[in-house]
Design a protein around this motif. Structure first.
Motif, mmCIF file in Angstrom:
data_model
loop_
_atom_site.group_PDB
_atom_site.id
_atom_site.type_symbol
_atom_site.label_atom_id
_atom_site.label_comp_id
_atom_site.label_asym_id
_atom_site.label_seq_id
_atom_site.Cartn_x
_atom_site.Cartn_y
_atom_site.Cartn_z
ATOM 1 N N ALA A 219 0.720 -16.648 -6.370
ATOM 2 C CA ALA A 219 0.879 -15.378 -6.103
ATOM 3 C C ALA A 219 0.943 -14.756 -7.193
ATOM 4 N N PHE A 220 1.025 -14.922 -8.795
ATOM 5 C CA PHE A 220 1.585 -14.520 -9.304
ATOM 6 C C PHE A 220 -0.454 -14.150 -10.212
ATOM 7 N N ASP A 221 -0.567 -13.034 -11.830
ATOM 8 C CA ASP A 221 -2.287 -13.041 -12.041
ATOM 9 C C ASP A 221 -2.068 -14.096 -13.215
ATOM 10 N N THR A 222 -2.830 -14.554 -13.689
ATOM 11 C CA THR A 222 -3.613 -15.222 -14.606
ATOM 12 C C THR A 222 -4.799 -14.890 -15.344
ATOM 13 N N GLU A 223 -4.609 -15.304 -16.638
ATOM 14 C CA GLU A 223 -5.558 -14.763 -17.407
ATOM 15 C C GLU A 223 -6.411 -16.372 -18.185
ATOM 16 N N LEU A 224 -8.056 -16.721 -18.057
ATOM 17 C CA LEU A 224 -7.896 -17.800 -18.389
ATOM 18 C C LEU A 224 -9.190 -17.925 -19.331
ATOM 19 N N THR A 225 -9.202 -17.845 -20.566
ATOM 20 C CA THR A 225 -9.825 -17.621 -21.479
ATOM 21 C C THR A 225 -10.293 -19.443 -22.303
ATOM 22 N N GLY A 226 -11.258 -19.193 -23.206
ATOM 23 C CA GLY A 226 -11.834 -21.032 -24.151
ATOM 24 C C GLY A 226 -12.137 -20.132 -25.495
ATOM 25 N N ASP A 227 -12.880 -21.517 -25.964
ATOM 26 C CA ASP A 227 -13.299 -20.992 -27.213
ATOM 27 C C ASP A 227 -14.867 -20.808 -27.141
ATOM 28 N N ALA A 228 -15.348 -19.845 -28.505
ATOM 29 C CA ALA A 228 -15.952 -19.272 -28.862
ATOM 30 C C ALA A 228 -17.631 -19.567 -27.638
ATOM 31 N N SER A 229 -17.955 -21.105 -27.822
ATOM 32 C CA SER A 229 -18.724 -22.102 -26.737
ATOM 33 C C SER A 229 -18.809 -21.669 -25.181
ATOM 34 N N LEU A 230 -16.905 -21.483 -24.970
ATOM 35 C CA LEU A 230 -16.791 -21.312 -23.035
ATOM 36 C C LEU A 230 -16.901 -20.264 -23.017
ATOM 37 N N ILE B 255 -11.177 -11.502 -8.869
ATOM 38 C CA ILE B 255 -11.371 -11.934 -10.158
ATOM 39 C C ILE B 255 -11.947 -11.050 -11.357
ATOM 40 N N ASP B 256 -11.989 -10.788 -12.213
ATOM 41 C CA ASP B 256 -12.381 -9.683 -12.947
ATOM 42 C C ASP B 256 -13.513 -10.722 -13.936
ATOM 43 N N THR B 257 -14.175 -9.896 -14.742
ATOM 44 C CA THR B 257 -14.983 -11.094 -15.922
ATOM 45 C C THR B 257 -15.049 -10.848 -16.559
ATOM 46 N N ALA B 258 -15.814 -10.923 -18.260
ATOM 47 C CA ALA B 258 -16.394 -9.838 -18.975
ATOM 48 C C ALA B 258 -18.021 -9.827 -18.625
ATOM 49 N N GLU B 259 -18.586 -9.111 -19.380
ATOM 50 C CA GLU B 259 -19.846 -9.223 -18.855
ATOM 51 C C GLU B 259 -20.763 -9.786 -18.504
ATOM 52 N N GLY B 260 -21.659 -10.324 -17.801
ATOM 53 C CA GLY B 260 -23.026 -11.352 -17.767
ATOM 54 C C GLY B 260 -22.068 -12.480 -17.199
ATOM 55 N N GLY B 261 -20.882 -12.077 -15.938
ATOM 56 C CA GLY B 261 -20.492 -13.186 -15.458
ATOM 57 C C GLY B 261 -18.986 -13.909 -16.097
ATOM 58 N N ARG B 262 -18.823 -14.235 -17.940
ATOM 59 C CA ARG B 262 -19.140 -15.168 -18.765
ATOM 60 C C ARG B 262 -16.772 -14.982 -18.881
ATOM 61 N N PRO B 263 -16.610 -15.855 -19.551
ATOM 62 C CA PRO B 263 -14.599 -15.706 -19.355
ATOM 63 C C PRO B 263 -14.576 -14.669 -20.655
ATOM 64 N N PRO B 264 -13.263 -13.631 -20.678
ATOM 65 C CA PRO B 264 -12.411 -14.477 -20.306
ATOM 66 C C PRO B 264 -12.116 -13.916 -18.346
ATOM 67 N N LEU B 265 -11.502 -14.885 -17.543
ATOM 68 C CA LEU B 265 -11.356 -14.902 -16.262
ATOM 69 C C LEU B 265 -10.195 -14.079 -15.833
ATOM 70 N N HIS B 266 -10.113 -12.610 -14.733
ATOM 71 C CA HIS B 266 -8.953 -12.382 -14.312
ATOM 72 C C HIS B 266 -8.800 -12.758 -13.371
ATOM 73 N N LEU B 267 -7.697 -13.177 -13.238
ATOM 74 C CA LEU B 267 -7.045 -13.079 -11.798
ATOM 75 C C LEU B 267 -6.365 -12.721 -11.359
ATOM 76 N N HIS B 268 -5.988 -12.000 -10.240
ATOM 77 C CA HIS B 268 -5.579 -11.069 -9.249
ATOM 78 C C HIS B 268 -4.271 -11.967 -8.247
ATOM 79 N N GLY B 269 -3.272 -12.187 -8.357
ATOM 80 C CA GLY B 269 -2.521 -13.262 -8.001
ATOM 81 C C GLY B 269 -1.972 -12.293 -6.566
ATOM 82 N N GLY B 270 -1.465 -13.628 -5.131
ATOM 83 C CA GLY B 270 -0.621 -12.303 -3.769
ATOM 84 C C GLY B 270 -2.034 -12.575 -3.289
#
Length: 759
Positions: A424-435, A454-469
């Protein structure tokens, strides 16, 4: 220190207290003015401080009036209290027309918005030559007598330039602080004040309040007499300059109040938990705080908590693997990473308490564990592989306070995407330089078909922004390529979707998610190449015994398979049928590898792997084995380099989008050792030496590209090298195999680790 980079002929420090005096001392220690060409001036309302600074050799001259000194200065540092900045700037503005036109002004104040606003009021706008800054350093002592030349060494200095700030001025201020041994960073004024309100201003406010509260108690003498070290450590900062902190709290009022509101809400939650006897809520808060504190300390010390920060101060971590050695004994490698990830994820979503044994205490798995703590799950451990998860149910997760950082764990990010798409909530997923270089469109695209946003960075890469609800619906999805991560992602999203979620895979992939879901009482069905589940069910907590990771075992399987005289047993290894490609391939190459003591533990088949040396032969790797050994190919390529004839691999393009392009990385590394190979878009041909004894190839230096499996594969290769193999950029080995070097040396390899400069 980079003293030579400070080109100012004269530096004027306004305010010769601890901060200003320490700046002068640091510049002197860095050699500034030693050749007589650089001069340090000081202005302070206390003439005695000027005299003391000259006596200590920190400044060359000074005075109590600003105007005469500004005329000679190329760089002016305002080191006065925050609330005194406006009056000092007013005096400075009156003197500046007579000064050199290229004078640069900076400050050391800990609240930037108030100082920016004061500058705008005095100068009629923010001057391009004004670079607002703040050194994150201090002491309870005050005055120039307390000046410390080491105060800024390995501390951060934050600059807050605007788009209109002169880049040359910024560079000159950067050089000033770099000469003092500081790490110079940049951020916006607003972000600086928010961060400092939480990490510095609020703790000081609380320390002052606690000491004042206790000091007003009737039994205060008894309280202070028996106060333990923790009380002294926490309240030490209450001995700081009261006037300075009064000014800071008033100047940064809004950010401090916002931080105080958050803190009071947290205290209120703890109070309710204590009042209601809610042990799980208390444990969740304390455990989350405890591990966050360890993480914070690792950032400060640059020690290993996430691979992103596991850098030696002198350079990146390097392995040096010497040739020769023998491989023998009985060992158990760490727990399976894939199962460790899933045990925390599904354990958190179950109802009840989940007991986990054999948990992999590697960086990737710890990142997953910490992420669930941040979403409100109480987790005890890990302690020697034991973890207790106080599960919250499918709909019990809470919104994290910030982005979830998963380090180098591609499995975690892709599985999290499915799990969090239904929250039900928004989340951002991120990782290190390799990921952040790895593609995530393969999970984002089908999740969008299910209704996720879901929003991604250029080229479909992380970070991922997931909009809840968002309401998810089940879909039937034909995976374009075999991937257990994509399949698991969609099944986890399917738990929250209306109707059935069906996934068809073009080739068999590991089925840990399906097995564990069933172990938790959630029905998953399979027919042929398709598996499916229906959303809206529930999971019930159950014990999990994580078997040893066959991907980690693979390096030792190959080590024994290529080393004459080897005799090694790997205990309690997971031999899931979807994971044993490495065993099947090695046996087809002629390895003397037998399965012993086969059994089933928690729904997963396990066994002991007994391997002795036998000559290997090159083969055409069966296509149906490729998905079953996708993570083990770096080790298998080393086996191929020691076999007789050519080993050919095709339909393995997936290897190009792992932590590195593993086909290219292994081809380059093998070529550096003199191993003949030919790279193809989806595979590689490797011509083995065919030697049954002695060296199979040369030594050399290898760039692992930060990929743990590349690094470990070339450590194994050293067993048959003529000279040492030096492998650079090996810090990420901790992400999947903590203790690898120690275990390798235990069975007979010769591996050491250090910085690049030491290798």
């Amino acid at each position: 220190m980079a003293a030579g980079k400070v080109t100012e002929s004269r530096i004027l420090i306004v305010g010769l207290g601890l901060i200003g005096g320490s700046l002068a001392a640091a510049l002197r220690a860095a050699g500034y003015g030693a050749d007589g060409e650089g001069e340090i001036l000081a202005c302070d309302p206390d003439e005695r401080e000027i005299e003391r600074g000259i006596e200590m050799g920190l400044i060359d001259r000074g005075g109590t009036r600003l105007a005469p000194l500004v005329e000679d200065a190329g760089l002016v540092v305002l080191a006065v209290p925050v609330l005194a900045m406006e009056s000092v700037m007013t005096e400075l503005a009156e003197a500046l027309p007579q000064a050199a036109s290229d004078v640069v002004i900076t400050d050391v104040g800990s609240t930037k918005a108030a100082i920016r606003d004061a500058a705008v009021g005095v100068f009629g706008g923010l001057p391009a030559n004004l670079v607002l800054g703040h050194p994150i350093a201090g002491s309870e002592k005050s005055g120039v007598a307390a000046a410390n030349p080491e105060l800024y060494v390995r501390h951060k200095v934050i600059l807050t330039p605007t788009v209109d700030t002169d880049p040359v001025a910024v560079a000159r201020v950067q050089a000033l602080w770099a000469a003092c041994g500081a790490e110079v960073l940049e951020m916006t004024v607003e972000r600086h004040d928010q961060v400092l309100a939480r990490t510095s201003h609020l703790p000081h406010l609380l320390a002052f309040s606690l000491v004042d509260t206790l000091a007003r108690q009737d039994e205060r003498l008894e309280i202070f007499r028996y106060a333990a070290g923790g009380f002294r450590d926490f309240t030490r900062i209450a001995g700081s300059d009261p006037v300075m902190w009064r000014d800071i709290f008033l100047a940064n009022r809004e950010a401090v109040l916002a931080s105080l509101d958050d803190f009071e809400a947290g205290v209120a939650r703890l109070r309710r938990a204590v009042a209601h006897g809610d042990g799980d809520d208390l444990l969740a808060t304390f455990d989350r705080a405890s591990h966050a504190r360890h993480y914070f300390e690792s950032l400060l010390n640059q020690t290993s908590y996430q691979a992103e920060y596991q850098m030696q101060q002198q350079g990146k971590l390097t392995f040096r693997a010497s040739p020769g050695g023998r491989v023998a004994g009985r060992i158990r490698v760490p727990g399976d990473k894939s199962i460790s990830h899933r045990s925390i994820m599904l354990g958190a979503l179950a109802e009840g308490i989940t007991e986990i044994t054999g948990f992999l205490e590697g960086e990737d798995s710890l990142a997953t564990l910490q992420a669930f703590r941040e979403m409100g799950v109480a987790i005890e451990g890990p302690h020697q592989g034991r973890v207790t998860v106080h599960s919250v149910g499918l709909h019990g997760l809470k919104a994290p306070s910030g982005p979830l950082y998963v380090g180098n764990a591609g499995t975690a990010m892709r599985l999290f995407a499915g799990l969090l798409a239904g929250q039900a909530f928004d989340t951002e997923l991120t990782g290190d330089a390799s990921l952040t270089k790895r593609p995530m469109g393969r999970v984002a695209d089908p999740l969008r078909l299910m209704g996720a946003e879901i929003d991604t960075a250029e080229g479909g890469r992380p970070p991922l922004h997931l909009h809840g609800g968002k309401a998810l619906r089940g879909i039937t999805y034909d995976m374009p390529m075999a991937s257990a991560q994509v399949k698991s992602c969609l099944l986890l999203a399917g738990l929250y979707a209306e109707g059935e979620t069906r996934v068809r895979e073009p080739a068999p992939t590991r089925d840990h998610t399906e097995r564990m879901l069933q172990g938790f009482g959630y029905e998953v069905q399979r027919q042929g190449d398709t598996c499916w589940l229906r959303g809206g069910g529930r999971l019930t907590a159950a014990p999990i015994d994580v078997p040893a990771d066959i991907s980690s075992a693979a390096f030792f399987l190959v080590a024994a398979a290529i080393t004459p005289g080897a005799d090694l047993v790997l205990e309690h290894v997971g031999i899931n049928p979807t994971r044993i490609g490495v065993i099947n391939i090695l046996q087809q190459m002629g390895a003397d590898l037998r399965l012993e003591n086969e059994r089933e533990v928690g729904g997963e088949p396990v066994g002991d792997l007994h391997v002795r040396y036998a000559p290997l032969r090159g083969i055409d790797i069966p296509v149906d084995q490729v998905p079953l050994a996708i993570d083990e190919f770096p080790a298998l390529f080393v086996a191929a380099a020691n076999a007789t004839g050519t080993t050919r691999l095709r339909e393995a393009a997936e290897l190009r989008v792992k932590e590195s392009d593993r086909l290219q990385a292994m081809a380059d590394g093998l070529a550096a050792l003199g191993v003949d190979n030919r790279l193809h878009p989806d595979g590689i041909d490797i011509v083995g030496s065919g030697r049954s004894e002695g060296a199979s190839y040369a030594g050399g230096r290898i760039d692992s590209l930060g990929d743990h499996r590349i690094a470990m594969a070339f450590v194994v290769a050293s067993l048959r090298a003529s000279e040492a193999i030096v492998i650079d950029d090996c810090a990420n080995v901790a992400t999947s195999f903590p203790g690898f070097v120690e275990l390798a040396n235990k069975v007979g390899l010769s591996v050491s680790q250090g910085s690049e400069e030491e290798a």
